[in-house]
Design an enzyme around this catalytic site. Sequence first.
Site, mmCIF file in Angstrom:
data_model
loop_
_atom_site.group_PDB
_atom_site.id
_atom_site.type_symbol
_atom_site.label_atom_id
_atom_site.label_comp_id
_atom_site.label_asym_id
_atom_site.label_seq_id
_atom_site.Cartn_x
_atom_site.Cartn_y
_atom_site.Cartn_z
ATOM 1 N N GLU A 184 0.797 -1.227 0.000
ATOM 2 C CA GLU A 184 0.000 0.000 0.000
ATOM 3 C C GLU A 184 0.832 1.279 0.000
ATOM 4 O OE1 GLU A 184 -3.108 0.636 -0.262
ATOM 5 O OE2 GLU A 184 -4.114 -1.280 0.004
ATOM 6 N N SER A 243 -33.404 -15.571 55.029
ATOM 7 C CA SER A 243 -32.697 -15.760 56.309
ATOM 8 C C SER A 243 -31.189 -15.559 56.202
ATOM 9 C CB SER A 243 -32.974 -17.172 56.840
ATOM 10 O OG SER A 243 -34.344 -17.347 57.127
#
Length: 701
Positions: free
Chosen positions: A88, A345
């Site tokens: 590129e 509980s």
Amino acid sequence: MSRVIGTAKGRSRLKLALAAGLGLLLAVAALDRLLPPDTSRYDDSSRLVVDRHGEALRYLPTSQGIWRLQVDPDAVDPQYLALLLAYEDQRFHRHFGIDPLAIGRAAISNLAAGRIVSGASTITMQVARLLHKPRRGWRGKVEQSLRALQLELRYSKRDILSMYLTLAPFGGNIEGVHMASRIFFGKVPASLSLGEAALLIALPQSPTLRRPIDNPQAALAGRAQVLTRLAEAGMIGSAEAAWAKAEPLPRERQALPFNAPHLASAEARRNAAPPIIRTSLEASLQRKLEQLARQEAGWFPDPATIAILVAEIPSRRILAAVGHHDFAGPQGQVDMTMAIRSPGSTLKPFIYAMAFDAGDIHPDTVIDDRPTRFGTYLPRNFDRQFQGRITMRAALQQSLNVPAVAVLERLGPGQFTAALQTLGVTMALHQPNEPPGLAIALGGVGMTLRDLVGLYTSLADNGQYRPLSASDPAIPAAAMATHMFVRPAAARQVGDILANAPRPMGIQGIANNLADRVAYKTGTSYGFRDAWAIGYTDSHVVGIWVGRPDGTPRPGAYGSNTAAPIMFHTFDIIDGRSSDIAPLPDSEPHDTQAPSPRLPPQALRNFQRNGSVIAEGPRILFPPPQVELALPADGNDRVVLEARGKQPLRWYVDGAPLASRSQGNNAEWLPSGPGFFRISVIDAEGRSSSVRTRLVKGDGR
């Protein structure tokens, strides 16, 4: 003379060139100040949540639904980077955003061919285009070039390369080399094959046309073009290129990791969360517990949700968090580790711990478990039965309600609530504008599984409380004050009581359960809406919640029969599970303020309650509740019933008076056959008691 003129003209040209260059720089500087680069697309990154070892847990898309993760060049295969730049932008590290040599070469090639066959866009120019999407035509090219110069002035080459690796398009909603590698190849881009690298170079040039899953022929041609050019440039050998051209293309998108989705989303939503978020979770443990939750949910006869939270005690780091066993199912995106629910509980151990610490009671203090009215509040035990005189140790192990409420009354519900809130624990009172009441002892408050697990770590760590964290364990957690909830002696006493509690039916048979002494507590909220089990060893705390996110009741679903088995299975899976609770020593170091683990002093032998004792009604001793009895073999023998209460006693079966011969506390009943029966007894003062039982034939049918 001509020489002097030539020199003067040369100087003039040089001055003009310098002035032009300075003017260009000033123009670029002005443009940079007036129109700074817009990096919002680069900043709008996906989030990757990883475990403590860097293994991926979950990816989250950008705000626009794009898969785009910021990429550091060091995290990419060096061969891919070298091939990318060779293909590129060969002069990437030497030009200033625009490459005049590339422009010249492209112009010559295009003139010779009579058409555009080559471009001159640098990687910097491509980044400018990806960030700003300039107009078409020559004006767009000028704008793109100026933006490229601007990027080079502001950012390093490494930063610009990172932007390209992050923003390069790969078709559809896939951007950046990391997400492309994950979705196409199922791996990170740190170790790409030559064919994979070439495909990732070819795709951004025409991402829609060359998408390998949709257009494999175009993808093959694009990859071959890249490999041929690289071979011609001498970057790779011809044989390597041939092998790479023969590599198969991806045929379908690879599934992204999807573990701990609730916690991952929460971590990604934090302010200034980085693109890659490291947590304290263990990915392998997380996967095992998610599988366990799905398997266990499949055993339930009704739809129910399972949430699991595991934390290591020394660091207070969360190792696994299952917010819902089925994220894609109904209400599956509700994180039940963070949902406010009634704890049942599960707060009782903290009531006893504070009372032990205050010197109000001792584990062997005796309390009378009888019907008691506390003002207008009349608590009852879960099975509607009462145990009479019993130690605090046994009362906690059996999770009796009246003793817990009596102890909380002695402490003061306001003081108890304030102590927990001081730690930073969320306690959602049902009536926030009124003082806390005694119902807190039985679950009359809202809390989260995460807060409860955090509280239990304090019992496991000698009474010291620190909040749980899911952040990266390699980074020291923000300075969090350590609160001494109770002193070590009180915490160890509660731990010893819970570790010696009998396990629920069937738990003893779990294979490979190495944590023999797990201190644990179960809980069930009013109406069977929430089932809990929270336990700890010396190294880990495990919290389980089972229920429905919308609060639909599940009759018969207790903490002991739904959540506790999952908790013990979780301890089987955790590494280091054999580090169980150590037995309480015969004596503790001398502490004049802490209660001794030995026999209580005379003043603590018996607990004097403040509530008014209500005369106890009758109690059925046989048959016990919820059991099966075998019918007499010949069908004529009678079942002897037994009760305790103020005589005379009257007996009923399914509401009908029992035709029996009553003898004091006993009665005889001739059953009509097998089936379910409700047996009731009424004493001389009109108080009643009932049990439900089932009669079966001798062969069990």
